[in-house]
Design a protein around this motif. Structure first.
Motif, PDB file in Angstrom:
ATOM      1  N   LEU A 239       0.822  -1.210   0.000  1.00  0.00           N
ATOM      2  CA  LEU A 239       0.000   0.000   0.000  1.00  0.00           C
ATOM      3  C   LEU A 239       0.858   1.262   0.000  1.00  0.00           C
ATOM      4  O   LEU A 239       1.816   1.392   0.764  1.00  0.00           O
ATOM      5  N   LEU A 240       0.476   2.195  -0.849  1.00  0.00           N
ATOM      6  CA  LEU A 240       1.023   3.551  -0.870  1.00  0.00           C
ATOM      7  C   LEU A 240      -0.149   4.509  -0.727  1.00  0.00           C
ATOM      8  O   LEU A 240      -1.029   4.558  -1.594  1.00  0.00           O
ATOM      9  N   LEU A 241      -0.190   5.240   0.370  1.00  0.00           N
ATOM     10  CA  LEU A 241      -1.246   6.212   0.620  1.00  0.00           C
ATOM     11  C   LEU A 241      -0.757   7.599   0.226  1.00  0.00           C
ATOM     12  O   LEU A 241       0.282   8.063   0.701  1.00  0.00           O
ATOM     13  N   LEU A 242      -1.513   8.270  -0.639  1.00  0.00           N
ATOM     14  CA  LEU A 242      -1.203   9.626  -1.082  1.00  0.00           C
ATOM     15  C   LEU A 242      -2.167  10.585  -0.401  1.00  0.00           C
ATOM     16  O   LEU A 242      -3.385  10.499  -0.595  1.00  0.00           O
ATOM     17  N   ILE A 243      -1.637  11.502   0.397  1.00  0.00           N
ATOM     18  CA  ILE A 243      -2.465  12.452   1.151  1.00  0.00           C
ATOM     19  C   ILE A 243      -2.400  13.813   0.477  1.00  0.00           C
ATOM     20  O   ILE A 243      -1.339  14.440   0.428  1.00  0.00           O
ATOM     21  N   PRO A 244      -3.521  14.288  -0.074  1.00  0.00           N
ATOM     22  CA  PRO A 244      -3.500  15.549  -0.823  1.00  0.00           C
ATOM     23  C   PRO A 244      -3.445  16.758   0.090  1.00  0.00           C
ATOM     24  O   PRO A 244      -3.812  16.698   1.265  1.00  0.00           O
ATOM     25  N   GLY A 245      -2.977  17.866  -0.470  1.00  0.00           N
ATOM     26  CA  GLY A 245      -2.918  19.112   0.268  1.00  0.00           C
ATOM     27  C   GLY A 245      -3.737  20.190  -0.411  1.00  0.00           C
ATOM     28  O   GLY A 245      -4.341  19.975  -1.467  1.00  0.00           O
ATOM     29  N   GLY A 246      -3.742  21.365   0.201  1.00  0.00           N
ATOM     30  CA  GLY A 246      -4.458  22.493  -0.370  1.00  0.00           C
ATOM     31  C   GLY A 246      -5.943  22.222  -0.496  1.00  0.00           C
ATOM     32  O   GLY A 246      -6.543  21.540   0.329  1.00  0.00           O
ATOM     33  N   ALA A 247      -6.534  22.755  -1.552  1.00  0.00           N
ATOM     34  CA  ALA A 247      -7.955  22.560  -1.806  1.00  0.00           C
ATOM     35  C   ALA A 247      -8.209  21.375  -2.721  1.00  0.00           C
ATOM     36  O   ALA A 247      -9.308  21.203  -3.226  1.00  0.00           O
ATOM     37  N   GLY A 248      -7.185  20.572  -2.947  1.00  0.00           N
ATOM     38  CA  GLY A 248      -7.325  19.415  -3.813  1.00  0.00           C
ATOM     39  C   GLY A 248      -7.785  18.194  -3.049  1.00  0.00           C
ATOM     40  O   GLY A 248      -7.761  18.144  -1.824  1.00  0.00           O
ATOM     41  N   GLY A 249      -8.187  17.183  -3.774  1.00  0.00           N
ATOM     42  CA  GLY A 249      -8.580  15.916  -3.187  1.00  0.00           C
ATOM     43  C   GLY A 249      -7.873  14.796  -3.900  1.00  0.00           C
ATOM     44  O   GLY A 249      -6.759  14.964  -4.416  1.00  0.00           O
ATOM     45  N   ALA A 250      -8.528  13.650  -3.959  1.00  0.00           N
ATOM     46  CA  ALA A 250      -7.950  12.488  -4.621  1.00  0.00           C
ATOM     47  C   ALA A 250      -7.535  12.806  -6.051  1.00  0.00           C
ATOM     48  O   ALA A 250      -6.515  12.321  -6.545  1.00  0.00           O
ATOM     49  N   ALA A 251      -8.319  13.655  -6.716  1.00  0.00           N
ATOM     50  CA  ALA A 251      -8.053  13.966  -8.125  1.00  0.00           C
ATOM     51  C   ALA A 251      -6.734  14.691  -8.334  1.00  0.00           C
ATOM     52  O   ALA A 251      -6.199  14.691  -9.446  1.00  0.00           O
ATOM     53  N   SER A 252      -6.183  15.286  -7.280  1.00  0.00           N
ATOM     54  CA  SER A 252      -4.912  16.003  -7.451  1.00  0.00           C
ATOM     55  C   SER A 252      -3.761  15.054  -7.762  1.00  0.00           C
ATOM     56  O   SER A 252      -2.702  15.495  -8.214  1.00  0.00           O
ATOM     57  N   PHE A 253      -3.975  13.759  -7.550  1.00  0.00           N
ATOM     58  CA  PHE A 253      -2.939  12.768  -7.849  1.00  0.00           C
ATOM     59  C   PHE A 253      -3.196  12.021  -9.152  1.00  0.00           C
ATOM     60  O   PHE A 253      -2.504  11.038  -9.441  1.00  0.00           O
TER      61      PHE A 253
END
Length: 283
Positions: free
Chosen positions: A26-40
């Protein structure tokens, strides 16, 4: 892009929207700012060739709804949300984690609170400005942003915030950042920007003041430094989000990794960003 598997997870006071791609650890990507999952979106498929890649919308943003829309936000609760996703998707093994910007702050707290759940963490420009010797100046910046938001509205507040970030936080409202060459975003990223706009009021009013007043446990981070990679954008020198990561890297006597682009390098330089992230996670 590969269509992800979509899920919803009930957590304390919210329902989280998450997405999963690929197979492997598992690799968990935690978004920042006003972005969500779509930022990745620009890097998730690439990384999914080696990992089970999980992304999600932080509580209160995009598809992750709050039970109480007016609830105050704090770093510890956001980190607990990330923990619940780790427990759901990798219950028996520690995971690798990447967090960017405010997502990097969430990730740092997750590491200090639950180190047994993290094999390796890459934190990209977490703006933990309270670690800096000139922290009072940055508190003043956040106060100006909130005052501008209340008195003039969202976009003037965002302009105040952006100017402070570019100048390292020591700006007043009469200064403007130095001009930089415009970057042409990929069509997918340009389309995503419109969706992000809906999250901005919540981000500026409740995430910015709460997260940028957070102080990480530096002594605990020093104990865990063998699994922590601090990173910055190579074009971010002199900007406020760069400075805390550089400060912590020096304090912890660890290397500061430089990713392509600036604070939003994963959007502007996705292929190069994913390649370097893969190497950082494997080191």
């Amino acid at each position: 892009m590969t269509d992800p598997t979509i899920g919803n997870l009930r957590v304390n006071g919210a329902t989280l929207h998450y997405e999963v791609r690929g197979q492997g650890p598992l690799l968990l990507l935690i978004p920042g700012g006003a972005g969500g999952a779509a930022s990745f979106d620009g890097i998730a498929d690439d990384l999914a060739a080696e990992y089970t890649v999980a992304t999600y919308d932080p509580r209160g943003m995009s598809g992750s709804t709050l039970d109480d829309p007016g609830a105050e936000q704090n770093v510890a609760e956001h980190a607990d949300d990330a923990l619940r996703i780790l427990e759901l998707l990798s219950p028996d093994e520690p995971a690798k984690v990447f967090g960017s910007s405010s997502g990097g702050i969430t990730a740092l707290h997750l590491l200090t609170a639950h180190p047994e759940r993290i094999e390796r963490l890459v934190a990209h420009e977490p703006p933990v400005v309270e670690v800096l010797p000139d922290a009072p100046e940055h508190r003043a910046l956040i106060a100006r942003v909130q005052e501008t938001l209340r008195g003039q509205g969202l976009m003037p507040a965002m302009a105040e915030f952006a100017a402070g970030l570019k100048r390292g936080g020591d700006t007043g409202s009469d200064t403007t950042p130095d001009p930089k060459p415009e970057i042409s975003l990929p069509p997918q990223a340009a389309a995503r920007a419109e969706r992000t706009m809906a999250n901005l009021p919540y981000f500026v009013e409740r995430i910015v003041p709460s997260f940028m007043s957070y102080t990480p446990d530096i002594d605990r981070l020093e104990e865990l430094s063998n699994r922590l990679v601090l990173a910055c954008g190579q074009d971010s020198h002199g900007e406020l989000p760069y400075r805390p990561a550089a400060f912590l890297a020096e304090r912890l006597n660890t290397e500061l990794l430089h990713f392509p682009g600036g604070h939003t390098g994963l959007t502007t330089h996705p292929a190069e960003f994913a390649n370097l992230l893969r190497k950082a996670l494997q080191a």
